[in-house]
Design a protein around this motif. Structure first.
Motif, PDB file in Angstrom:
ATOM      1  N   ARG A 239       0.816  -1.308  -0.021  1.00 34.42           N
ATOM      2  CA  ARG A 239       0.069  -0.069  -0.074  1.00 34.42           C
ATOM      3  C   ARG A 239       0.926   1.437   0.065  1.00 34.42           C
ATOM      4  O   ARG A 239       0.587   2.220  -0.678  1.00 34.42           O
ATOM      5  N   ASP A 240       1.869   1.247   0.765  1.00 33.46           N
ATOM      6  CA  ASP A 240       2.880   2.402   0.875  1.00 33.46           C
ATOM      7  C   ASP A 240       4.053   2.144   0.499  1.00 33.46           C
ATOM      8  O   ASP A 240       4.793   1.209   0.704  1.00 33.46           O
ATOM      9  N   ALA A 241       4.815   3.287  -0.131  1.00 30.92           N
ATOM     10  CA  ALA A 241       6.071   3.210  -0.426  1.00 30.92           C
ATOM     11  C   ALA A 241       6.804   4.285   0.294  1.00 30.92           C
ATOM     12  O   ALA A 241       6.335   5.342  -0.004  1.00 30.92           O
ATOM     13  N   HIS A 242       7.916   4.050   0.907  1.00 30.42           N
ATOM     14  CA  HIS A 242       8.903   5.225   1.394  1.00 30.42           C
ATOM     15  C   HIS A 242      10.258   5.101   1.145  1.00 30.42           C
ATOM     16  O   HIS A 242      10.746   3.992   0.595  1.00 30.42           O
ATOM     17  N   LEU A 243      10.905   6.136   1.238  1.00 33.41           N
ATOM     18  CA  LEU A 243      12.273   6.149   0.946  1.00 33.41           C
ATOM     19  C   LEU A 243      13.178   7.079   1.876  1.00 33.41           C
ATOM     20  O   LEU A 243      12.688   8.203   2.288  1.00 33.41           O
ATOM     21  N   VAL A 244      14.082   6.667   2.427  1.00 27.77           N
ATOM     22  CA  VAL A 244      14.959   7.463   3.412  1.00 27.77           C
ATOM     23  C   VAL A 244      15.803   8.319   2.654  1.00 27.77           C
ATOM     24  O   VAL A 244      16.609   7.620   1.779  1.00 27.77           O
ATOM     25  N   LEU A 245      15.811   9.513   2.756  1.00 22.51           N
ATOM     26  CA  LEU A 245      16.524  10.361   1.974  1.00 22.51           C
ATOM     27  C   LEU A 245      17.193  11.566   2.986  1.00 22.51           C
ATOM     28  O   LEU A 245      16.761  11.703   3.994  1.00 22.51           O
ATOM     29  N   SER A 246      18.208  12.128   2.240  1.00 27.23           N
ATOM     30  CA  SER A 246      18.855  13.263   2.922  1.00 27.23           C
ATOM     31  C   SER A 246      19.520  14.012   1.988  1.00 27.23           C
ATOM     32  O   SER A 246      20.009  13.798   0.752  1.00 27.23           O
ATOM     33  N   PRO A 247      19.422  15.611   2.010  1.00 24.79           N
ATOM     34  CA  PRO A 247      20.013  16.266   1.070  1.00 24.79           C
ATOM     35  C   PRO A 247      21.651  16.579   1.485  1.00 24.79           C
ATOM     36  O   PRO A 247      22.213  17.222   0.587  1.00 24.79           O
ATOM     37  N   GLU A 282      15.332  18.009   4.437  1.00 19.67           N
ATOM     38  CA  GLU A 282      15.884  17.334   5.708  1.00 19.67           C
ATOM     39  C   GLU A 282      16.270  15.818   5.733  1.00 19.67           C
ATOM     40  O   GLU A 282      15.516  15.170   4.720  1.00 19.67           O
ATOM     41  N   GLY A 283      16.822  15.145   6.590  1.00 15.88           N
ATOM     42  CA  GLY A 283      17.172  13.692   6.561  1.00 15.88           C
ATOM     43  C   GLY A 283      16.310  13.056   7.259  1.00 15.88           C
ATOM     44  O   GLY A 283      16.150  13.299   8.545  1.00 15.88           O
ATOM     45  N   ARG A 284      15.382  12.142   6.545  1.00 15.52           N
ATOM     46  CA  ARG A 284      14.246  11.440   7.122  1.00 15.52           C
ATOM     47  C   ARG A 284      13.653  10.506   6.084  1.00 15.52           C
ATOM     48  O   ARG A 284      14.141  10.258   5.059  1.00 15.52           O
ATOM     49  N   LEU A 285      12.506  10.000   6.455  1.00 13.06           N
ATOM     50  CA  LEU A 285      11.772   8.970   5.906  1.00 13.06           C
ATOM     51  C   LEU A 285      10.729   9.736   5.186  1.00 13.06           C
ATOM     52  O   LEU A 285      10.033  10.597   5.809  1.00 13.06           O
ATOM     53  N   TYR A 286      10.816   9.683   3.801  1.00 12.51           N
ATOM     54  CA  TYR A 286       9.660  10.302   2.986  1.00 12.51           C
ATOM     55  C   TYR A 286       8.766   9.387   2.627  1.00 12.51           C
ATOM     56  O   TYR A 286       9.082   8.225   1.793  1.00 12.51           O
ATOM     57  N   GLN A 287       7.258   9.623   2.706  1.00  9.05           N
ATOM     58  CA  GLN A 287       6.311   8.790   2.073  1.00  9.05           C
ATOM     59  C   GLN A 287       6.115   9.062   0.582  1.00  9.05           C
ATOM     60  O   GLN A 287       5.675  10.284   0.511  1.00  9.05           O
ATOM     61  N   LEU A 288       6.319   8.240  -0.210  1.00  9.64           N
ATOM     62  CA  LEU A 288       6.192   8.671  -1.607  1.00  9.64           C
ATOM     63  C   LEU A 288       4.612   8.081  -2.256  1.00  9.64           C
ATOM     64  O   LEU A 288       4.059   8.906  -2.950  1.00  9.64           O
ATOM     65  N   VAL A 289       4.247   6.906  -1.781  1.00 10.22           N
ATOM     66  CA  VAL A 289       2.980   6.319  -2.263  1.00 10.22           C
ATOM     67  C   VAL A 289       2.243   6.011  -1.003  1.00 10.22           C
ATOM     68  O   VAL A 289       2.671   5.311  -0.193  1.00 10.22           O
ATOM     69  N   ARG A 290       0.932   6.149  -1.296  1.00 12.46           N
ATOM     70  CA  ARG A 290      -0.080   5.669  -0.548  1.00 12.46           C
ATOM     71  C   ARG A 290      -1.234   5.315  -1.237  1.00 12.46           C
ATOM     72  O   ARG A 290      -1.945   6.158  -1.555  1.00 12.46           O
ATOM     73  N   GLU A 291      -1.593   3.982  -1.493  1.00 15.66           N
ATOM     74  CA  GLU A 291      -2.494   3.441  -2.469  1.00 15.66           C
ATOM     75  C   GLU A 291      -3.745   3.492  -1.677  1.00 15.66           C
ATOM     76  O   GLU A 291      -4.075   2.768  -0.788  1.00 15.66           O
ATOM     77  N   PRO A 292      -4.895   4.337  -2.161  1.00 12.76           N
ATOM     78  CA  PRO A 292      -6.054   4.422  -1.494  1.00 12.76           C
ATOM     79  C   PRO A 292      -7.176   3.310  -2.105  1.00 12.76           C
ATOM     80  O   PRO A 292      -8.174   2.882  -1.287  1.00 12.76           O
ATOM     81  N   ASP A 293      -6.827   2.591  -3.082  1.00 13.16           N
ATOM     82  CA  ASP A 293      -7.559   1.649  -3.901  1.00 13.16           C
ATOM     83  C   ASP A 293      -6.934   0.270  -3.804  1.00 13.16           C
ATOM     84  O   ASP A 293      -6.376   0.135  -2.650  1.00 13.16           O
ATOM     85  N   ASP A 294      -7.150  -0.718  -4.860  1.00 14.26           N
ATOM     86  CA  ASP A 294      -6.602  -1.842  -4.751  1.00 14.26           C
ATOM     87  C   ASP A 294      -4.999  -1.844  -4.909  1.00 14.26           C
ATOM     88  O   ASP A 294      -4.581  -1.120  -5.369  1.00 14.26           O
ATOM     89  N   VAL A 295      -4.365  -2.600  -3.904  1.00 16.15           N
ATOM     90  CA  VAL A 295      -3.052  -2.718  -3.767  1.00 16.15           C
ATOM     91  C   VAL A 295      -2.405  -3.706  -4.700  1.00 16.15           C
ATOM     92  O   VAL A 295      -3.059  -4.742  -4.973  1.00 16.15           O
TER      93      VAL A 295
END
Length: 317
Positions: A239-247, A282-295
């Motif tokens: 359902r969700d895709a996250h990516l840990v990023l830092s500038p 900032e350096g942290r976890l970013y939520q890129l995708v949250r699927e509201p429908d069929d996963v």
């Protein structure tokens, strides 16, 4: 561990947040919950609403909650970033900054998140690693405190990145990108260590594989964009895709997310809009995708238009 934890275990903290350094009289004779965390850990983020709720619900009963921030990635050693995480997660109990792993070693800990339940004599009466088991954990706290009442855990609900994972449809594991722990890399020619290299994304990505496009430098913990523009993509089922990023050392930089080659629309995560636009500030976890429908199985791609972005790990929920 069923012997007393010497209260000097906390003396190794390099800094304390939300409190002056906790002295032993403040912990002696008190039931204590010790919560090991690191600011980019999705498992800790999803468990945090429960720890926060317990800290508030049982404070007047004598419970002391101590957060211990032990960094997983080097950039998490920056106490300013830890302070930002403490504020963002509304943590109002003491937090020990454990940059040297001194408290971690004193507890012989190996996990994020990790909960240790100490009685008034400093004996660890229970422990739990990872997410879940919330009602049982709260019952342990009640026994240590000598109270019995309705559990607050049954009413806790996480929001945003703190929302519980969709375990039924989760088929993608945490995926590290640095070469020390990286796997399932799919760009042709493999990965080069510690030097800039131009990469191409293959036409098709298999499930749970990832690839780079543009000039990147693969380091032990992360991949760093070395060229003027570059992207990374991952094929996932969640359902969700996250990516840990830092500038890194650079200032805020814009990025864009595509899902299956198109703007995410209603499938956008909390850190991007419907067009896929986001800002790495900032350096942290970013939520890129949250699927509201069929996963279903999908490909997420994130593109940067300037060098310096550091990417550490994909996580899913």
């Amino acid at each position: 561990m069923m012997e007393p934890v010497h209260l000097s275990a906390f003396d190794g903290a390099s800094e304390w947040l939300n409190t002056a350094p906790l002295d032993r009289p403040e912990l002696r004779g008190r039931a204590t919950l010790v919560d090991f965390w690191t600011l980019t850990c999705i498992n800790w983020l999803r468990a945090q609403p429960y720890v926060r709720a317990w800290a508030r619900a049982y404070r007047d009963d004598g419970l002391v909650v101590v957060g211990v921030h032990t960094p997983e990635f080097t950039f998490e050693r920056d106490s300013h970033r830890v302070r930002q995480a403490v504020a963002a997660r509304e943590i109002d109990y003491p937090v020990a900054v454990d940059n040297d792993y001194a408290v971690w070693r004193a507890f012989d800990n190996h996990y994020w998140p990790a909960l240790y339940f100490l009685d008034a004599d400093g004996v660890v009466r229970d422990q739990h690693f990872g997410e879940g088991r919330y009602e049982r954990s709260e019952q342990v706290l009640q026994r240590l405190l000598g109270v019995e009442r309705a559990l607050v855990s049954t009413h806790v609900e996480g929001h945003g990145v703190e929302a519980e994972a969709d375990w039924t449809h989760l088929r993608s594991p945490e995926t590290y990108l640095g070469y020390a722990r990286g796997e399932n890399f799919a760009s042709p020619g493999g990965i080069a260590f510690d030097e800039p290299r131009a990469y191409e994304r293959p036409e098709d990505l298999r499930l749970n594989h990832w690839a780079l496009a543009g000039e990147w430098t693969a380091e032990r913990e992360s991949v760093v964009l070395a060229g003027a523009e570059g992207s990374l993509a991952c094929r996932f089922h969640a359902r969700d895709a996250h990516l840990v990023l830092s500038p890194g050392e650079r200032g805020p930089m814009a990025f864009r997310v595509l899902v299956d080659g198109r703007p995410p629309g209603r499938s956008h995560g909390v850190d991007v809009d419907e067009n896929g636009a986001g800002v790495l500030d900032e350096g942290r976890l970013y939520q890129l995708v949250r699927e509201p429908d069929d996963v279903r199985e999908r490909t997420v791609e994130i593109t940067f238009a300037e060098p310096g972005a550091e990417a550490y790990a994909f996580t899913f929920g």
